[in-house]
Design an enzyme around this catalytic site. Structure first.
Site, PDB file in Angstrom:
ATOM      1  N   CYS A  72      -2.363  -2.653   7.193  1.00 59.92           N
ATOM      2  CA  CYS A  72      -1.890  -2.669   8.582  1.00 59.92           C
ATOM      3  C   CYS A  72      -1.882  -1.234   9.115  1.00 59.92           C
ATOM      4  O   CYS A  72      -2.137  -0.280   8.367  1.00 59.92           O
ATOM      5  CB  CYS A  72      -0.490  -3.284   8.627  1.00 59.92           C
ATOM      6  SG  CYS A  72       0.782  -2.164   8.044  1.00 59.92           S
ATOM      7  N   GLU A  80       0.829  -1.208   0.000  1.00 58.70           N
ATOM      8  CA  GLU A  80       0.000   0.000   0.000  1.00 58.70           C
ATOM      9  C   GLU A  80       0.865   1.259   0.000  1.00 58.70           C
ATOM     10  O   GLU A  80       0.568   2.232  -0.702  1.00 58.70           O
ATOM     11  CB  GLU A  80      -0.907   0.008   1.241  1.00 58.70           C
ATOM     12  CG  GLU A  80      -1.934  -1.117   1.269  1.00 58.70           C
ATOM     13  CD  GLU A  80      -1.426  -2.399   1.944  1.00 58.70           C
ATOM     14  OE1 GLU A  80      -0.195  -2.643   1.914  1.00 58.70           O
ATOM     15  OE2 GLU A  80      -2.250  -3.144   2.483  1.00 58.70           O
TER      16      GLU A  80
END
Ligand SMILES: Nc1nc2[nH]cnc2c(=O)[nH]1
Length: 160
Positions: free
Chosen positions: A88, A60
């Protein structure tokens, strides 16, 4: 670009999943991500932690960095993040700082845990249930706020 159809959502999520699968055979971690910016441009990222010796190179984060660099913007308002796995806390923070407006993910933190990744454990730290994982101490000094004073007094600052 914040209101993608269910069909678009599934297409971009499947792209993120395919990036993750191919990244495993390329020697990387099993994570892929796609940022679609407000103009519809697609920016891909894969996990590069081990190859780049960079613990922050989550899929990401890599996709966000690529989207920002390509569009020459640090504010990605109007963008959507698609991730093969639940972002996360690191990735969520990067997403917040990028001002990305919406996130979709496929697998969740528990699937990542079954594959040996600590995403779920780190969520527990931020939930306050595993404080022993990382002691963080506040040491207030006389000069603590000088950087902020300098910032406030800097007339030509670029706010973000
Ligand atoms: N979502 C996500 N979780 C991870 N856990 C370890 N690496 C990654 C990553 O690249 N993405």
């Amino acid at each position: 670009m914040s209101a993608h159809s269910a069909q678009q959502r599934d297409e971009y999520l499947n792209l993120a999943i395919q990036l993750a699968v191919h990244n495993v055979s390329d020697g990387g971690g099993p994570f892929g991500a796609v940022v679609v910016t407000a103009d519809g441009t697609v920016h891909e990222g894969v996990n590069r932690v081990t190859r780049d010796h960079d613990p922050t190179a989550h899929a990401e984060v890599v996709a966000i960095r690529r989207a920002a660099a390509a569009s020459k913007r640090f504010d990605l308002t109007g963008s959507v993040l698609y991730a093969s796995c639940e972002p996360c806390p690191l990735c969520l923070s990067a997403t917040l700082w990028a001002r990305i407006g919406h996130v979709y993910f496929a697998a969740d933190r528990h699937g990542a845990a079954k594959a040996g990744f600590d995403d779920a454990v780190f969520y527990e730290y931020f939930a306050g249930t595993r404080p022993e994982l990382l002691p963080v101490e506040h040491a207030e000094l006389a000069a603590s706020n000088e950087p902020f004073d300098a910032w406030r007094n800097h007339a030509r600052r670029t706010a973000y």
